[in-house]
Design a protein around this motif. Structure first.
Motif, PDB file in Angstrom:
ATOM      1  N   PHE A  91       0.836  -1.202   0.000  1.00 12.07           N
ATOM      2  CA  PHE A  91       0.000   0.000   0.000  1.00 12.07           C
ATOM      3  C   PHE A  91       0.873   1.256   0.000  1.00 12.07           C
ATOM      4  O   PHE A  91       0.625   2.200  -0.762  1.00 12.07           O
ATOM      5  N   GLY A  92       1.903   1.258   0.816  1.00  8.76           N
ATOM      6  CA  GLY A  92       2.816   2.394   0.858  1.00  8.76           C
ATOM      7  C   GLY A  92       3.547   2.588  -0.458  1.00  8.76           C
ATOM      8  O   GLY A  92       3.769   3.726  -0.900  1.00  8.76           O
ATOM      9  N   ALA A  93       3.927   1.489  -1.093  1.00  9.61           N
ATOM     10  CA  ALA A  93       4.617   1.574  -2.376  1.00  9.61           C
ATOM     11  C   ALA A  93       3.706   2.143  -3.456  1.00  9.61           C
ATOM     12  O   ALA A  93       4.154   2.899  -4.323  1.00  9.61           O
ATOM     13  N   ARG A  94       2.432   1.806  -3.420  1.00 13.36           N
ATOM     14  CA  ARG A  94       1.487   2.350  -4.412  1.00 13.36           C
ATOM     15  C   ARG A  94       1.343   3.863  -4.247  1.00 13.36           C
ATOM     16  O   ARG A  94       1.159   4.582  -5.226  1.00 13.36           O
ATOM     17  N   ASP A  99       5.844   3.171 -10.147  1.00 13.64           N
ATOM     18  CA  ASP A  99       6.234   1.787 -10.433  1.00 13.64           C
ATOM     19  C   ASP A  99       7.264   1.399  -9.372  1.00 13.64           C
ATOM     20  O   ASP A  99       8.382   1.910  -9.366  1.00 13.64           O
ATOM     21  N   GLU A 100       6.871   0.510  -8.458  1.00 15.29           N
ATOM     22  CA  GLU A 100       7.748   0.145  -7.343  1.00 15.29           C
ATOM     23  C   GLU A 100       9.022  -0.542  -7.847  1.00 15.29           C
ATOM     24  O   GLU A 100       8.960  -1.456  -8.665  1.00 15.29           O
ATOM     25  N   PRO A 101      10.184  -0.107  -7.359  1.00 16.44           N
ATOM     26  CA  PRO A 101      11.442  -0.754  -7.764  1.00 16.44           C
ATOM     27  C   PRO A 101      11.477  -2.217  -7.324  1.00 16.44           C
ATOM     28  O   PRO A 101      10.907  -2.590  -6.295  1.00 16.44           O
ATOM     29  N   GLY A 102      12.165  -3.033  -8.111  1.00 15.79           N
ATOM     30  CA  GLY A 102      12.270  -4.462  -7.811  1.00 15.79           C
ATOM     31  C   GLY A 102      12.941  -4.733  -6.482  1.00 15.79           C
ATOM     32  O   GLY A 102      12.565  -5.671  -5.768  1.00 15.79           O
ATOM     33  N   GLY A 103      13.949  -3.928  -6.127  1.00 15.30           N
ATOM     34  CA  GLY A 103      14.631  -4.121  -4.845  1.00 15.30           C
ATOM     35  C   GLY A 103      13.710  -3.916  -3.663  1.00 15.30           C
ATOM     36  O   GLY A 103      13.802  -4.612  -2.654  1.00 15.30           O
ATOM     37  N   SER A 104      12.792  -2.977  -3.788  1.00 15.65           N
ATOM     38  CA  SER A 104      11.827  -2.717  -2.725  1.00 15.65           C
ATOM     39  C   SER A 104      10.873  -3.897  -2.552  1.00 15.65           C
ATOM     40  O   SER A 104      10.572  -4.321  -1.433  1.00 15.65           O
ATOM     41  N   LYS A 105      10.411  -4.443  -3.685  1.00 14.15           N
ATOM     42  CA  LYS A 105       9.525  -5.612  -3.628  1.00 14.15           C
ATOM     43  C   LYS A 105      10.241  -6.809  -3.007  1.00 14.15           C
ATOM     44  O   LYS A 105       9.670  -7.526  -2.182  1.00 14.15           O
ATOM     45  N   ALA A 106      11.504  -7.008  -3.399  1.00 14.97           N
ATOM     46  CA  ALA A 106      12.278  -8.135  -2.871  1.00 14.97           C
ATOM     47  C   ALA A 106      12.508  -7.979  -1.375  1.00 14.97           C
ATOM     48  O   ALA A 106      12.407  -8.953  -0.618  1.00 14.97           O
TER      49      ALA A 106
END
Length: 141
Positions: A91-94, A99-106
């Motif tokens: 939710f915070g990333a949205r 477009d959320e960076p891949g490192g953040s998702k990982a």
């Protein structure tokens, strides 16, 4: 020296040994079901010592529960905390990123996996360990 001083560490060592054996059994079971394409077999030999070290740290922490039921409560809370962490992070990333960076998702996924099943397994084995290390001597009023 009183017998309590001598037997207390022995009970702790036995509980730690049983806890580490249960942890090894759970990791062996996981290694059977996780395909080698996801985690190679040799990696489990490196994962176990790290898991064992973290488990021992958590079990012997001064604020670690002594009561077995509190370990189960910790395991249940971790099952709620992991999806809650992931949901709040997504939710915070949205809100923050188009477009959320891949490192953040990982990172978010890694933290969620550390909480559950990582801490959940440590807490369940801590529950077993707490049963083994319980003081069985009669209490005086």
């Amino acid at each position: 020296m009183s017998p309590e001083i001598i037997t207390k560490p022995r009970a702790t060592h036995v509980a730690d040994t049983i806890g580490l054996l249960v942890l090894a059994a759970l990791m062996l079971l996981a290694s059977i079901f996780v395909p080698d394409s996801q985690i190679p077999g040799i990696a489990w030999l490196l994962i176990y010592p790290v898991g064992a070290a973290f488990s021992l740290f958590i079990w012997h922490h001064p604020k670690a529960p002594k009561d077995p039921s509190k370990w189960l409560l910790a395991a249940a809370c971790s099952l709620v905390a992991a999806p809650l962490w992931l949901g709040i992070a997504m939710f915070g990333a949205r809100i923050m990123f188009a477009d959320e960076p891949g490192g953040s998702k990982a990172f978010d996924l890694l933290v969620a996996l550390i909480i559950a099943p990582g801490f959940t397994i440590v807490a369940i084995v801590g529950w077993i360990r707490a049963f083994v290390s319980r003081d069985k001597s009669p209490r005086s009023p």
